[in-house]
Design a protein around this motif. Structure first.
Motif, PDB file in Angstrom:
ATOM      1  N   CYS A   1      -2.583  -5.602  -3.951  1.00  0.00           N
ATOM      2  CA  CYS A   1      -1.885  -4.410  -4.456  1.00  0.00           C
ATOM      3  C   CYS A   1      -1.083  -3.736  -3.352  1.00  0.00           C
ATOM      4  N   GLY A   2      -1.658  -3.692  -2.137  1.00  0.00           N
ATOM      5  CA  GLY A   2      -0.941  -3.086  -1.017  1.00  0.00           C
ATOM      6  C   GLY A   2       0.334  -3.832  -0.677  1.00  0.00           C
ATOM      7  N   LEU A   3       0.276  -5.166  -0.717  1.00  0.00           N
ATOM      8  CA  LEU A   3       1.476  -5.964  -0.455  1.00  0.00           C
ATOM      9  C   LEU A   3       2.539  -5.706  -1.516  1.00  0.00           C
ATOM     10  N   ALA A   4       2.120  -5.620  -2.782  1.00  0.00           N
ATOM     11  CA  ALA A   4       3.071  -5.348  -3.865  1.00  0.00           C
ATOM     12  C   ALA A   4       3.690  -3.957  -3.709  1.00  0.00           C
ATOM     13  N   VAL A   5       2.882  -2.961  -3.317  1.00  0.00           N
ATOM     14  CA  VAL A   5       3.399  -1.602  -3.087  1.00  0.00           C
ATOM     15  C   VAL A   5       4.428  -1.623  -1.958  1.00  0.00           C
ATOM     16  N   ALA A   6       4.154  -2.395  -0.909  1.00  0.00           N
ATOM     17  CA  ALA A   6       5.098  -2.499   0.206  1.00  0.00           C
ATOM     18  C   ALA A   6       6.415  -3.125  -0.234  1.00  0.00           C
ATOM     19  N   LEU A   7       6.356  -4.178  -1.051  1.00  0.00           N
ATOM     20  CA  LEU A   7       7.577  -4.827  -1.537  1.00  0.00           C
ATOM     21  C   LEU A   7       8.400  -3.883  -2.410  1.00  0.00           C
ATOM     22  N   ILE A   8       7.729  -3.132  -3.274  1.00  0.00           N
ATOM     23  CA  ILE A   8       8.446  -2.149  -4.105  1.00  0.00           C
ATOM     24  C   ILE A   8       9.097  -1.096  -3.222  1.00  0.00           C
ATOM     25  N   GLY A   9       8.381  -0.675  -2.183  1.00  0.00           N
ATOM     26  CA  GLY A   9       8.952   0.298  -1.259  1.00  0.00           C
ATOM     27  C   GLY A   9      10.204  -0.211  -0.575  1.00  0.00           C
ATOM     28  N   LEU A  10      10.206  -1.482  -0.197  1.00  0.00           N
ATOM     29  CA  LEU A  10      11.397  -2.058   0.436  1.00  0.00           C
ATOM     30  C   LEU A  10      12.571  -2.100  -0.531  1.00  0.00           C
ATOM     31  N   VAL A  11      12.290  -2.441  -1.798  1.00  0.00           N
ATOM     32  CA  VAL A  11      13.361  -2.503  -2.807  1.00  0.00           C
ATOM     33  C   VAL A  11      14.014  -1.142  -2.996  1.00  0.00           C
ATOM     34  N   PHE A  12      13.205  -0.073  -2.968  1.00  0.00           N
ATOM     35  CA  PHE A  12      13.732   1.275  -3.203  1.00  0.00           C
ATOM     36  C   PHE A  12      13.960   2.055  -1.909  1.00  0.00           C
ATOM     37  N   GLY A  13      14.109   1.342  -0.815  1.00  0.00           N
ATOM     38  CA  GLY A  13      14.436   2.001   0.446  1.00  0.00           C
ATOM     39  C   GLY A  13      13.355   2.915   0.974  1.00  0.00           C
ATOM     40  N   GLY A  14      12.113   2.659   0.630  1.00  0.00           N
ATOM     41  CA  GLY A  14      10.995   3.462   1.119  1.00  0.00           C
ATOM     42  C   GLY A  14      10.703   4.702   0.303  1.00  0.00           C
ATOM     43  N   ALA A  15      11.469   4.936  -0.755  1.00  0.00           N
ATOM     44  CA  ALA A  15      11.312   6.175  -1.529  1.00  0.00           C
ATOM     45  C   ALA A  15      10.025   6.209  -2.342  1.00  0.00           C
ATOM     46  N   THR A  16       9.487   5.043  -2.695  1.00  0.00           N
ATOM     47  CA  THR A  16       8.302   5.018  -3.560  1.00  0.00           C
ATOM     48  C   THR A  16       6.998   5.175  -2.798  1.00  0.00           C
ATOM     49  N   PHE A  17       7.055   5.227  -1.469  1.00  0.00           N
ATOM     50  CA  PHE A  17       5.836   5.445  -0.696  1.00  0.00           C
ATOM     51  C   PHE A  17       5.398   6.910  -0.804  1.00  0.00           C
ATOM     52  N   GLY A  18       4.116   7.150  -0.616  1.00  0.00           N
ATOM     53  CA  GLY A  18       3.628   8.522  -0.535  1.00  0.00           C
ATOM     54  C   GLY A  18       3.497   9.223  -1.878  1.00  0.00           C
ATOM     55  N   THR A  19       3.471  10.541  -1.817  1.00  0.00           N
ATOM     56  CA  THR A  19       3.206  11.353  -3.011  1.00  0.00           C
ATOM     57  C   THR A  19       4.394  11.433  -3.960  1.00  0.00           C
ATOM     58  N   GLY A  20       5.612  11.293  -3.438  1.00  0.00           N
ATOM     59  CA  GLY A  20       6.814  11.468  -4.267  1.00  0.00           C
ATOM     60  C   GLY A  20       7.262  12.910  -4.372  1.00  0.00           C
ATOM     61  N   TYR A  21       6.674  13.773  -3.550  1.00  0.00           N
ATOM     62  CA  TYR A  21       6.995  15.200  -3.602  1.00  0.00           C
ATOM     63  C   TYR A  21       8.476  15.458  -3.322  1.00  0.00           C
ATOM     64  N   GLU A  22       9.014  14.829  -2.293  1.00  0.00           N
ATOM     65  CA  GLU A  22      10.409  15.077  -1.907  1.00  0.00           C
ATOM     66  C   GLU A  22      11.369  14.674  -3.018  1.00  0.00           C
ATOM     67  N   GLN A  23      11.129  13.534  -3.647  1.00  0.00           N
ATOM     68  CA  GLN A  23      12.008  13.078  -4.725  1.00  0.00           C
ATOM     69  C   GLN A  23      11.939  14.027  -5.924  1.00  0.00           C
ATOM     70  N   ALA A  24      10.735  14.477  -6.245  1.00  0.00           N
ATOM     71  CA  ALA A  24      10.586  15.412  -7.366  1.00  0.00           C
ATOM     72  C   ALA A  24      11.314  16.720  -7.075  1.00  0.00           C
ATOM     73  N   ARG A  25      11.136  17.243  -5.888  1.00  0.00           N
ATOM     74  CA  ARG A  25      11.797  18.508  -5.545  1.00  0.00           C
ATOM     75  C   ARG A  25      13.314  18.345  -5.524  1.00  0.00           C
ATOM     76  N   THR A  26      13.789  17.186  -5.087  1.00  0.00           N
ATOM     77  CA  THR A  26      15.240  16.942  -5.045  1.00  0.00           C
ATOM     78  C   THR A  26      15.857  17.071  -6.432  1.00  0.00           C
ATOM     79  N   VAL A  27      15.257  16.411  -7.423  1.00  0.00           N
ATOM     80  CA  VAL A  27      15.850  16.446  -8.768  1.00  0.00           C
ATOM     81  C   VAL A  27      15.615  17.798  -9.450  1.00  0.00           C
TER      82      VAL A  27
END
Length: 470
Positions: free
Chosen positions: A286-312
């Motif tokens: 699961c960790g490897l899959a999370v890392a691959l998804i993070g690379l696809v989205f430029g690292g945005a999917t890592f962590g809590t997602g607080y910054e992305q939520a506040r941005t929108v």
């Protein structure tokens, strides 16, 4: 020499003072426990934020650093899995299911297996490690288990017997302190923790929320989690967004909830022969899959997602498919079994889903983000009141309460059509079953020991009688 009647009065006064101390002791200990929840919640939040900042710093150190999660994330997941299984049992996942399970258990020992200070310390440590490794998790769910654990320990120190009410109070105080949302803490206690609220717990819940909130505000200041925003639907297309975000978000949240429950049960059955080894393998994958998804989205999917939520919420733009990547990363982080919550990631998924809907309909991005949060979050946890109250307080959006209520209710109704069992209550069943099995095994061992002792006594008696006969 002092008169007899004066000595009698002194003895009576001393007894009254001693009786008053016995009355006030549990209350004072309870208040100290509530303040501890607020203080620990603030330091937990700061440590979690710092851990994720370190992770982001490592990702931008060199030209090859963006690929660091391909190694760090799987290893971190495996470490957390090993620690949660071997060193800190019952600390896996969000922490809210453990608090719900403990409330349904009648045996005090079983409650303390799920909620204790060792589990709380492990929960904090491993959530911080998870965020340092880029897991898509939040700290709010773990704060619930930490708060309930502190309150259970408070019951021991203060010699209090109302443990179920204290579990609810500690859980509510944890949510309140984590988000700085006192009303949401009360509603969470009523709707999610109890499902059949006990009126006698009113004072405990409110007192715990007030004291933990005062401690948190004293350390972190009075703030709104996502700043200030407005979500009032006026135009027809904005009401269309209410229906789309409510029903669409609810259905998406229900699918997340449904498959999370299925994955948790199947993985647990598969891991039974060798739980430590097999759960570490699952966590690493699961960790490897999370890392691959993070690379696809430029690292945005890592962590809590607080910054992305506040941005929108503030009207900014983001990748329109980000919510899908974040949803998948959160699902994998949860399926891995590592400690960590889904509150903040779910709010991030909902907010970015709503921003995509708003972009398609041509309405305010901020309005769509708030509606998406309400619909999706209500769909995941199936607690519509908690959803709209927590978002109301996090965005200081008191004018749009009707809009939020409508979206949350639509999300809840849509979710119930697909998933009949609320996520946290479904996950709590495994902890209840394990606690019952553990207690039965303990009872069998005790009974076997008593039988063995009785047989030894009978044998000694027989030998003694034989010697007497000789």
């Amino acid at each position: 020499m002092r008169p007899y009647y004066k000595n009698v009065k002194m003895v009576r006064r001393t007894r009254v003072m001693w009786g008053s101390w016995r009355i006030w002791q549990p209350r004072l200990v309870f208040w100290v426990g509530a303040l501890m929840i607020g203080v620990i919640s603030v330091f937990f939040a700061r440590a979690a934020d710092y851990a994720y900042e370190l992770f982001e710093g490592l990702r931008h150190t060199t030209a090859y650093s963006p690929y660091l999660p391909l190694v760090l994330t799987p290893l971190g997941f495996m470490l957390c899995s090993y620690m949660s299984t071997r060193l800190f049992p019952n600390s896996q996942g969000s922490g809210i299911p453990q608090a719900i399970a403990a409330r349904h258990l009648h045996n005090t020992e079983s409650q303390h297996r799920l909620l204790n200070l060792k589990v709380a310390a492990g929960k904090i440590l491993m959530t911080i490690i998870g965020l340092f490794c880029g897991a898509s998790i939040g700290r709010e769910g773990p704060t619930v288990q930490v708060g309930a654990s502190i309150m259970i320990q408070t019951a021991r120190w203060g010699k209090m017997i109302q443990t179920k009410g204290l579990i609810v109070a500690g859980s509510a105080a944890g949510i309140s302190a984590a988000f700085n949302t006192p009303l949401a803490g009360i509603v969470f206690a009523i709707e999610e923790m109890s499902r059949a609220y006990e009126s006698r717990a009113n004072g405990l819940v409110v007192s715990a929320i007030i004291l933990s909130g005062l401690a948190a505000i004293g350390l972190a200041g009075n703030y709104t989690y996502f700043g200030q925003a407005s979500a009032i639907a006026v135009r027809p297309e904005e009401w269309v967004a209410v229906f789309v975000c409510g029903i669409g978000g609810g259905l998406l949240g229900a699918l997340f909830s449904l498959y999370s429950l299925k994955a948790a049960r199947r993985i647990k059955r598969w891991a039974q022969p060798a739980p430590i080894k097999r759960m570490a393998i699952v966590a690493g994958g699961c960790g490897l899959a999370v890392a691959l998804i993070g690379l696809v989205f430029g690292g945005a999917t890592f962590g809590t997602g607080y910054e992305q939520a506040r941005t929108v919420i503030e009207g900014g733009s983001i990748n329109p498919f980000f919510f899908l990547g974040k949803l998948l990363a959160t699902f994998l982080s949860m399926a891995s079994g590592i400690p960590g919550g889904i509150f903040a990631p779910s709010l991030s998924v909902g907010a970015t889903l709503g921003s995509t809907v708003a972009h398609v309909l041509g309405i305010s991005i901020g309005l769509g983000a708030i509606l998406g949060m309400a619909g999706y979050f209500a769909g995941v946890v199936q607690s519509p009141m908690t959803a709209f109250v927590i978002i109301l307080e996090m965005t200081d959006n008191h004018d749009g309460i009707i809009t939020l209520m409508a979206t949350s209710m639509l999300g809840y109704i849509a979710s119930r059509m697909i998933s009949r069992e609320p996520l946290y209550h479904g996950l709590s069943r495994a902890f209840i079953a394990d606690s019952i099995k553990f207690q039965r095994a303990r009872n069998r061992e005790t009974a076997a020991g008593e039988r063995s002792s009785a047989e030894e006594m009978r044998e000694e008696t027989r030998r003694y009688n034989e010697k007497g006969a000789i």
